[in-house]
Structure formats: C-alpha cells, structure tokens
Design a protein around this motif. Structure first.
Motif, PDB file in Angstrom:
ATOM      1  N   ILE A  92       0.853  -1.189   0.000  1.00 49.84           N
ATOM      2  CA  ILE A  92       0.000   0.000   0.000  1.00 49.84           C
ATOM      3  C   ILE A  92       0.890   1.240   0.000  1.00 49.84           C
ATOM      4  N   ASN A  93       0.591   2.161  -0.866  1.00 53.83           N
ATOM      5  CA  ASN A  93       1.305   3.436  -0.868  1.00 53.83           C
ATOM      6  C   ASN A  93       0.532   4.443  -0.028  1.00 53.83           C
ATOM      7  N   SER A  94       1.241   5.157   0.824  1.00 56.83           N
ATOM      8  CA  SER A  94       0.603   6.182   1.654  1.00 56.83           C
ATOM      9  C   SER A  94       1.465   7.429   1.663  1.00 56.83           C
ATOM     10  N   ARG A  95       0.818   8.540   1.836  1.00 56.46           N
ATOM     11  CA  ARG A  95       1.535   9.807   1.919  1.00 56.46           C
ATOM     12  C   ARG A  95       2.207   9.939   3.281  1.00 56.46           C
ATOM     13  N   SER A  96       1.561   9.403   4.278  1.00 54.04           N
ATOM     14  CA  SER A  96       2.087   9.455   5.648  1.00 54.04           C
ATOM     15  C   SER A  96       3.072   8.316   5.874  1.00 54.04           C
ATOM     16  N   GLU A  97       4.020   8.556   6.777  1.00 53.40           N
ATOM     17  CA  GLU A  97       5.012   7.532   7.110  1.00 53.40           C
ATOM     18  C   GLU A  97       4.831   7.076   8.548  1.00 53.40           C
ATOM     19  N   LEU A  98       5.151   5.808   8.784  1.00 54.97           N
ATOM     20  CA  LEU A  98       5.161   5.269  10.143  1.00 54.97           C
ATOM     21  C   LEU A  98       6.587   4.869  10.503  1.00 54.97           C
ATOM     22  N   ILE A  99       7.000   5.252  11.696  1.00 48.87           N
ATOM     23  CA  ILE A  99       8.286   4.827  12.254  1.00 48.87           C
ATOM     24  C   ILE A  99       7.976   4.018  13.503  1.00 48.87           C
ATOM     25  N   ILE A 100       8.485   2.798  13.577  1.00 48.34           N
ATOM     26  CA  ILE A 100       8.199   1.921  14.710  1.00 48.34           C
ATOM     27  C   ILE A 100       9.457   1.764  15.558  1.00 48.34           C
ATOM     28  N   LEU A 101       9.348   2.139  16.823  1.00 50.28           N
ATOM     29  CA  LEU A 101      10.426   1.909  17.789  1.00 50.28           C
ATOM     30  C   LEU A 101      10.028   0.676  18.585  1.00 50.28           C
ATOM     31  N   GLN A 102      10.707  -0.413  18.313  1.00 51.81           N
ATOM     32  CA  GLN A 102      10.293  -1.715  18.835  1.00 51.81           C
ATOM     33  C   GLN A 102      11.179  -2.164  19.987  1.00 51.81           C
ATOM     34  N   HIS A 122      -3.609  24.508   7.031  1.00 53.21           N
ATOM     35  CA  HIS A 122      -2.542  25.491   6.883  1.00 53.21           C
ATOM     36  C   HIS A 122      -1.169  24.840   6.781  1.00 53.21           C
ATOM     37  N   ASP A 123      -0.992  23.728   7.476  1.00 53.15           N
ATOM     38  CA  ASP A 123       0.266  22.991   7.391  1.00 53.15           C
ATOM     39  C   ASP A 123       0.005  21.719   6.589  1.00 53.15           C
ATOM     40  N   THR A 124       0.414  21.728   5.354  1.00 54.37           N
ATOM     41  CA  THR A 124       0.089  20.621   4.451  1.00 54.37           C
ATOM     42  C   THR A 124       1.223  19.608   4.293  1.00 54.37           C
ATOM     43  N   ARG A 125       2.234  19.722   5.128  1.00 54.90           N
ATOM     44  CA  ARG A 125       3.322  18.750   5.065  1.00 54.90           C
ATOM     45  C   ARG A 125       2.794  17.352   5.411  1.00 54.90           C
ATOM     46  N   PRO A 126       3.358  16.312   4.822  1.00 54.40           N
ATOM     47  CA  PRO A 126       2.948  14.946   5.193  1.00 54.40           C
ATOM     48  C   PRO A 126       3.357  14.628   6.626  1.00 54.40           C
ATOM     49  N   PHE A 127       2.676  13.664   7.201  1.00 54.92           N
ATOM     50  CA  PHE A 127       2.953  13.266   8.577  1.00 54.92           C
ATOM     51  C   PHE A 127       3.933  12.106   8.645  1.00 54.92           C
ATOM     52  N   ARG A 128       4.708  12.102   9.710  1.00 51.94           N
ATOM     53  CA  ARG A 128       5.535  10.959  10.080  1.00 51.94           C
ATOM     54  C   ARG A 128       5.174  10.655  11.538  1.00 51.94           C
ATOM     55  N   ILE A 129       4.535   9.526  11.772  1.00 50.61           N
ATOM     56  CA  ILE A 129       4.064   9.182  13.108  1.00 50.61           C
ATOM     57  C   ILE A 129       4.934   8.073  13.689  1.00 50.61           C
ATOM     58  N   ILE A 130       5.397   8.290  14.908  1.00 51.78           N
ATOM     59  CA  ILE A 130       6.231   7.310  15.604  1.00 51.78           C
ATOM     60  C   ILE A 130       5.354   6.473  16.531  1.00 51.78           C
ATOM     61  N   LEU A 131       5.455   5.150  16.400  1.00 54.97           N
ATOM     62  CA  LEU A 131       4.745   4.220  17.271  1.00 54.97           C
ATOM     63  C   LEU A 131       5.746   3.492  18.151  1.00 54.97           C
TER      64      LEU A 131
END
Length: 200
Positions: free
Chosen positions: A23-33, A99-108
């Motif tokens: 799946i392609n997504s604009r948002s990124e996920l970073i996983i700290l495991q 107003h802030d249209t930058r893509p998200f990078r979410i850390i889990l």
C-alpha cells in the motif's frame, strides 16, 4: 532448507507474506520496537513494515543517540509526532491539515504498555515532539493475546487507524486482513478448546 521465511522472518508454516498487500501512503510510520517484541510469532509490526514501503523499524530501548532516527527527527519537510497517551496528547483527528500541508511521520512505540513507557522515558529525543492519541473508543481485536483493556490496540491496528484518519480517501483495510488471517492461523494451530478456554 530454511525454517524461517527470509522476508517476514516467521516460521515457514506461519509465514504471513501470502496475506500482505503493498500500500502506498503519503504518511510515514516509524516503529520503535522493544527488543522483546522482535521475534514474537504474533508480533504485528512486521505487517506494517511489509505492507507500507516507507515504514521503518528501529529495535532498542533508548533511542536518544540513534543517528538514523535523529536524522529523521531533524527533517522539517514532514510533521513528526509520536503516538503516546499523556497530558499533552492531542487527538490525531483534530490536527490542522489545512494550513500545514506537510505529510505526517508518526512514531509508534511497539511493546507492552510497560515496555513502551520505558522506551518513552529513556528516549529523551522524543520528548520535544508533539504527542498525539487515537480516539479512546476504538476497540482492539487482538483476541489471541491478553490485553489490559478493550481499547488496547496492536501495533498494526494502531497503524491502520492512524493512516485511515490522516488519509480517509485511502483504503488501508488490507492491513487488518493480514492481521486477522495471522490470528486465525494461530488459532487453528491450537489444540481443541484451548482458545475458548483462555481467550474468550
């Protein structure tokens, strides 16, 4: 003959690759495991990593001096937040994307609540990031592992809900399909009555 799949690293008979959809997504996920989660046969972070090409996984407890992670945190072309429930957490669905249209990078943080909290406490580089939370009425379906509360989500479920909120026009249900297929496989391997006795 290899006993483990070289792609998902699970035992060959428990390989999840057949259920994975890219799946392609604009948002990124970073996983700290947490290290204790890395080789769990029921770990779900691998589903996110295999399904979403941009997902990165870091293994450890204290990421304060992790060079690669800190380079990502310094990248201001994206909006980096950490999914963590605290007094300063903002509902993810209320973040301004107008107003802030930058893509998200979410850390889990991938681990039990206690282990995730340890990662959070030790990794001081995370403390300057905005904290976000998912809706509190979501219910997890990680029925093969004991959960402290009904709204405790697996890592893949959290990733699914994050992406669905940030990109409602995109269909991320393939993540839950792979998750449910993995669970059903492991239930099918249990002796008769074990699942009903221990998990229902």
């Amino acid at each position: 003959m290899l006993r483990y799949c070289p792609q998902c690293f699970k035992a060959k008979r428990a390989c999840i690759c057949q259920w994975i959809t890219s799946i392609n997504s604009r948002s990124e996920l970073i996983i700290l495991q947490h290290p204790s989660e890395e080789k769990r046969p029921l770990g779900t972070a691998k589903i996110l990593q295999l399904s979403l090409p941009s997902t990165q996984v870091f293994i450890g407890e204290d990421f304060s001096d992790d060079t690669a992670l800190n380079a990502l945190l310094a990248d201001d072309s994206v909006r980096t937040c950490v999914l963590f429930l605290g007094e300063q957490s903002q509902p993810l669905e209320q973040l301004d994307q107008t107003h802030d249209t930058r893509p998200f990078r979410i850390i889990l943080l991938d681990g039990t609540w206690k282990k995730a909290y340890k990662i959070w406490t030790l990794s001081t580089n995370l403390h300057k990031l905005p904290m976000v939370q998912l809706p509190t009425d979501l219910e997890g379906d990680y029925r093969i592992r004991k959960a402290p509360t009904s709204n405790a989500l697996s890592t893949v479920e959290a990733g699914y809900h994050i992406l669905s909120i940030l990109e409602p026009e995109q269909d991320f249900s393939a993540l839950l399909f792979a998750f449910n297929q993995m669970i059903e496989f492991h239930i099918s391997q249990m002796p008769p009555g074990v699942f009903e006795r221990n998990y229902e």
